[in-house]
Design an enzyme around this catalytic site. Structure first.
Site, PDB file in Angstrom:
ATOM      1  N   THR A 104     -18.049 105.048 -37.321  1.00 30.81           N
ATOM      2  CA  THR A 104     -17.066 105.452 -38.315  1.00 30.81           C
ATOM      3  C   THR A 104     -16.507 104.232 -39.044  1.00 30.81           C
ATOM      4  O   THR A 104     -16.282 104.278 -40.248  1.00 30.81           O
ATOM      5  CB  THR A 104     -15.940 106.250 -37.642  1.00 30.81           C
ATOM      6  OG1 THR A 104     -16.535 107.247 -36.812  1.00 30.81           O
ATOM      7  CG2 THR A 104     -15.052 106.901 -38.656  1.00 30.81           C
ATOM      8  N   GLU A 126     -17.485  98.840   2.533  1.00 33.32           N
ATOM      9  CA  GLU A 126     -17.677  97.923   1.405  1.00 33.32           C
ATOM     10  C   GLU A 126     -18.519  96.711   1.804  1.00 33.32           C
ATOM     11  O   GLU A 126     -19.340  96.238   1.024  1.00 33.32           O
ATOM     12  CB  GLU A 126     -16.326  97.463   0.846  1.00 33.32           C
ATOM     13  CG  GLU A 126     -15.395  98.581   0.375  1.00 33.32           C
ATOM     14  CD  GLU A 126     -16.043  99.553  -0.592  1.00 33.32           C
ATOM     15  OE1 GLU A 126     -17.041  99.186  -1.238  1.00 33.32           O
ATOM     16  OE2 GLU A 126     -15.560 100.691  -0.687  1.00 33.32           O
TER      17      GLU A 126
HETATM   18  C1  NHX Z   1     -10.098 110.907  -1.047  1.00 28.74           C
HETATM   19  N1  NHX Z   1     -10.965 108.842  -1.822  1.00 28.74           N
HETATM   20  O1  NHX Z   1     -10.532 111.457  -2.056  1.00 28.74           O
HETATM   21  C2  NHX Z   1      -9.970 109.434  -1.001  1.00 28.74           C
HETATM   22  C3  NHX Z   1      -8.638 109.020  -1.495  1.00 28.74           C
HETATM   23  C4  NHX Z   1     -15.652 105.450   1.411  1.00 28.74           C
HETATM   24  C5  NHX Z   1     -14.028 103.619   1.688  1.00 28.74           C
HETATM   25  N2  NHX Z   1      -9.731 111.599  -0.009  1.00 28.74           N
HETATM   26  O2  NHX Z   1     -17.955 104.266  -2.310  1.00 28.74           O
HETATM   27  O3  NHX Z   1     -12.991 105.476  -2.287  1.00 28.74           O
HETATM   28  O4  NHX Z   1     -12.614 109.025  -0.351  1.00 28.74           O
HETATM   29  O5  NHX Z   1     -17.965 101.702  -2.225  1.00 28.74           O
HETATM   30  C6  NHX Z   1     -15.377 107.215  -8.978  1.00 28.74           C
HETATM   31  C7  NHX Z   1     -15.213 106.112  -8.137  1.00 28.74           C
HETATM   32  C8  NHX Z   1     -14.384 110.147  -5.340  1.00 28.74           C
HETATM   33  C9  NHX Z   1     -15.208 108.489  -8.476  1.00 28.74           C
HETATM   34  C10 NHX Z   1     -14.896 106.313  -6.809  1.00 28.74           C
HETATM   35  C11 NHX Z   1     -14.710 109.958  -6.662  1.00 28.74           C
HETATM   36  C12 NHX Z   1     -14.385 107.807  -5.008  1.00 28.74           C
HETATM   37  C13 NHX Z   1     -15.678 104.467  -2.803  1.00 28.74           C
HETATM   38  C14 NHX Z   1     -13.874 109.365  -3.099  1.00 28.74           C
HETATM   39  C15 NHX Z   1     -14.841 104.136  -0.540  1.00 28.74           C
HETATM   40  N3  NHX Z   1     -16.872 102.438  -2.549  1.00 28.74           N
HETATM   41  N4  NHX Z   1     -14.168 107.319  -1.974  1.00 28.74           N
HETATM   42  C16 NHX Z   1     -16.932 103.722  -2.537  1.00 28.74           C
HETATM   43  C17 NHX Z   1     -14.017 105.983  -1.959  1.00 28.74           C
HETATM   44  C18 NHX Z   1     -12.247 108.713  -1.426  1.00 28.74           C
HETATM   45  C19 NHX Z   1     -14.233 109.076  -4.509  1.00 28.74           C
HETATM   46  C20 NHX Z   1     -14.881 108.688  -7.165  1.00 28.74           C
HETATM   47  C21 NHX Z   1     -14.720 107.605  -6.322  1.00 28.74           C
HETATM   48  C22 NHX Z   1     -14.492 104.732   0.788  1.00 28.74           C
HETATM   49  C23 NHX Z   1     -15.213 105.168  -1.571  1.00 28.74           C
HETATM   50  C24 NHX Z   1     -13.178 108.201  -2.482  1.00 28.74           C
HETATM   51 ZN    ZN Z   2     -19.326 103.099  -1.359  1.00 29.43          ZN
END
Ligand code: NHX
Ligand code: ZN
Length: 675
Positions: A240, A457
């Protein structure tokens, strides 16, 4: 001979004036109708005359409107003659009336009673009395109120539908195009100078401006002037803006509108608007028409006529096709259109004679990003030794709009911290924020959870370090940000062609978090859902798009033409099963591989994990200290080296940074979380 009014004067406002004229006319007509319908002749007289006439028995009836203190006496035939009131038209026989204002001291009821007594005594008929509430105006509203209400409602509705902004818009104008016109009096202040990067696209678009300015240069050689150009590229890349710059530079009228402006709830309106738009354009030729988001109308027409059921859009598209073909080739109207899905557009739109050329507006490369940063940094008060090239390097995959956002966010962060100028840390925080979301240090995390997150991680970090095509690690963090509890940030390789092994290594790295949970914690958690989603999508793409599976090699079931198959899949049930099996197999393979590598480097993984628990954020060099230098040279490292050499030649010293700032100029490559 008088002075002729200027023909062009205020032509833009004429429709508004016309509308008001119409309202006034309607109201005047109603008043006229009201009085005309009241087919009586009324003469205003003073009280004494009125009383005299009443006493003389010239009236048959008196109407008293007490609120306004008015009395109307209806005359008998003889009374009318005595008052010298005649019909204008012979034999029309209208009611003749006397009208007067009642003196305030008078008790009209008593008066009429006394007149009647006298008349009765004389043996003449009494005067009937009728009391009326309200005045003429109220009667008028009682009569016309419903009609007026309907008119107001109608006007209100049409205003609403006109969107309010159009001024002249309204229900009478649905078929008019909503194009905004930029010309000499009303132009944009964007020029090609404001368009950073996009070198190739700029050349093409500048040529279009040239077509309009000097058409004979081309036509003399027998060339036909193109009718249209399509700007294609991902959102935020400046399509745009490019069009606006054309408007600013072309010196010809520029009609701008969005594809969705054609869409209205009435059938046939879209086509009418297209017709009107091109009529306007032809009147103003030479000129440029710019249609933003043309996919709103230009989407491929469905194959199945009963399925799509979007006849209105097809009509609009057909009208556009006809109009673009209908031009004589040299009449000086060039249509620019922008979309981010060129593959979705109807093939007919793209054939020569309509949008002859497609101009690709890609995501900016490193050098483009430097230019874009420089444009946006003009506005921002920055620290004097801010390294713009380093910034550009850290924003791999960002669009122009993203970069604008980074600059703005950095300034906001600096202001929040009461800084005098925006410095490097603010930009880093802005990039983190935009990619990862808000930091949530307040989220309550138990020690057990922290350990689990660090394990996850550290798994990502270890695998990406120990695989050939693993993305170069920037930092690993267990500080919650956005929806994520922790993340490994990579500098994705800007590869042109991706080998199979690179996809496999990427998948292995994405599964590493879950694998680490299984290997080192003995149990898995829900947190890996996002990792798994990405992995599964990638595995599916390998099988269905890149033809990379062993069981069904070299087959691409992807449909890039946008003409969807509806509910039918282009493969059999057996193949569907095969695809699913292959996806599962590929993912399992990489998961097992991840676990294997993690077991091999268990002690290093645990060191990284412990460091992560302690420091919360660790950087590339911390991992390097534990796992040793990477075996494989990354493409990004190579590119950085090439750039460094060039910078050396250009005389730019990166070393300035290393004395004061804590960021090592060599190591921090662009950020981007796990892609
Ligand atoms: C929950 N979050 O939802 C909690 C708060 C496995 C240590 N109960 O893989 O943070 O469990 O390497 C985009 C980016 C969902 C979209 C991250 C949608 C994360 C992230 C779930 C780390 N890092 N998982 C990871 C994580 C979670 C989630 C997302 C997203 C964990 C993991 C979220
Ligand atoms: Zn992960």
């Amino acid at each position: 001979m008088g002075i002729l009014p200027n023909k062009n004067g205020g032509s833009g406002k004429r429709p508004v004036f016309g509308m008001y004229w119409m309202y006034i006319l309607i109201v005047a007509c109603l008043f006229g109708l009201y009085y005309f319908q009241d087919s009586s002749q009324t003469k205003s007289v003073d009280w004494t005359e009125f009383e005299a006439a009443a006493k003389a028995g010239e009236m048959s009836k008196i109407e008293v409107v007490s609120e306004s203190g008015i009395a109307i006496g209806v005359l008998t035939k003889e009374g009318a003659k005595k008052q010298k009131m005649h019909d204008d038209i012979e034999g029309a026989n209208t009611e003749k009336r006397l009208r007067t204002t009642i003196p305030s001291t008078n008790k009209i009821q008593d008066k009429i009673d006394s007149w009647n007594e006298q008349l009765l005594a004389e043996g003449r008929p009494e005067i009937a009395v009728k009391y009326e509430k309200g005045n003429d105006l109220m009667k008028f509203f009682w009569f016309f109120g419903p009609i007026l209400l309907m008119i107001f409602f109608f006007v209100y509705m049409s205003r609403r539908m006109g969107g309010g902004s159009g001024g002249g818009g309204g229900i009478f104008n649905v078929g008019k195009s909503k194009a905004r016109i930029f010309d000499k009096d009303n132009s944009t202040d964007v020029t090609f100078k404001d368009v950073a990067g996009l070198a190739e696209a700029k050349v093409e678009i500048e040529e279009i401006v040239e077509f309009l300015k000097n058409p004979q240069r081309y036509t003399e050689l027998g060339a036909k002037i193109p009718k249209g150009a399509l700007l294609v590229g991902p959102p935020g890349t400046g399509k745009t803006l490019l069009a606006k710059a054309v408007a600013g530079e072309a010196g010809v009228p520029f009609l701008s509108l969005s594809g969705s402006d054609f869409v209205e709830m009435f059938v046939g309106v879209g086509a009418a608007r297209v017709r009107d738009l091109f009529k306007q354009a032809k009147d103003k030729a030479p000129c440029i028409v710019f249609i933003d988001e043309i996919d709103a109308v230009g989407r491929a027409r469905g194959k199945n006529p009963n399925m799509g059921s979007n006849d209105e859009r097809e009509n609009t598209l057909n009208q556009m096709l006809t109009e673009m073909d209908g031009f004589g080739s040299n009449n000086g109207v060039i249509v620019l259109a922008a979309t981010n899905r060129a593959d979705m557009l109807d093939k007919a739109l793209l054939r020569p004679g309509r949008f002859d050329r497609q101009i690709y507006v890609d995501l900016p490369e490193l050098s483009d990003r430097v230019e874009i940063f420089n444009v946006h940094l003009r506005r921002i008060k920055t620290n004097s030794h801010l390294d713009v090239e380093q910034l550009a390097r850290q924003t791999q995959g960002f669009s122009g709009a993203d970069i604008a956002n980074v600059c703005n966010e950095a300034a906001l962060i600096a202001a929040r911290n009461n800084k005098q100028a925006v410095d490097w840390d603010d930009f880093m925080a802005a990039i983190d924020r935009i990619v990862g979301g808000l930091e949530k240090r307040s989220r309550v995390i138990t020690d057990d959870e922290k350990f689990a997150i660090a394990t996850h991680e550290a798994g990502h970090a270890t695998i990406s370090w120990m695989t050939e095509y693993g993305n170069p690690l920037v930092k690993v963090t267990i500080v919650p940000r956005g929806r994520a509890l922790g993340a490994a940030w990579y500098a994705p390789e800007a590869r042109q062609i991706i080998p199979t092994q690179a996809l496999k290594d990427t998948m292995c790295g994405m599964l590493a978090g879950r694998a680490a949970e299984e290997v080192f914690l003995g149990q898995i958690g829900t947190g890996a859902s996002d990792d798994l989603e990405k992995t599964t999508k990638l595995a599916r793409a390998m099988v269905m798009m890149y033809g990379m599976s062993d069981k069904i090699p070299n087959i691409n079931y992807n449909d890039s033409t946008g003409q969807d198959y509806g509910f039918t899949k282009p493969y059999s049930e057996e193949t569907a099963k095969l695809i699913d099996d292959e996806v599962v197999r590929i993912i399992n393979e990489q998961y097992e591989r991840a676990k294997e590598i993690l077991r091999k480097y268990a002690s290093q993984h645990n060191q990284i994990r412990d460091l992560l628990v302690k420091k919360e954020v660790i950087y590339n060099e911390d991992v390097k200290a534990i796992l040793g230098p990477r075996q494989w040279k990354s493409r990004t490292d190579e590119i950085i080296e090439i750039n460094k050499k060039e910078e050396g030649r250009k005389g730019i010293e990166l070393k300035k940074d290393s004395d004061g700032d804590d960021n090592d100029p060599g190591t921090p490559p662009p950020f981007n979380p796990k892609e």
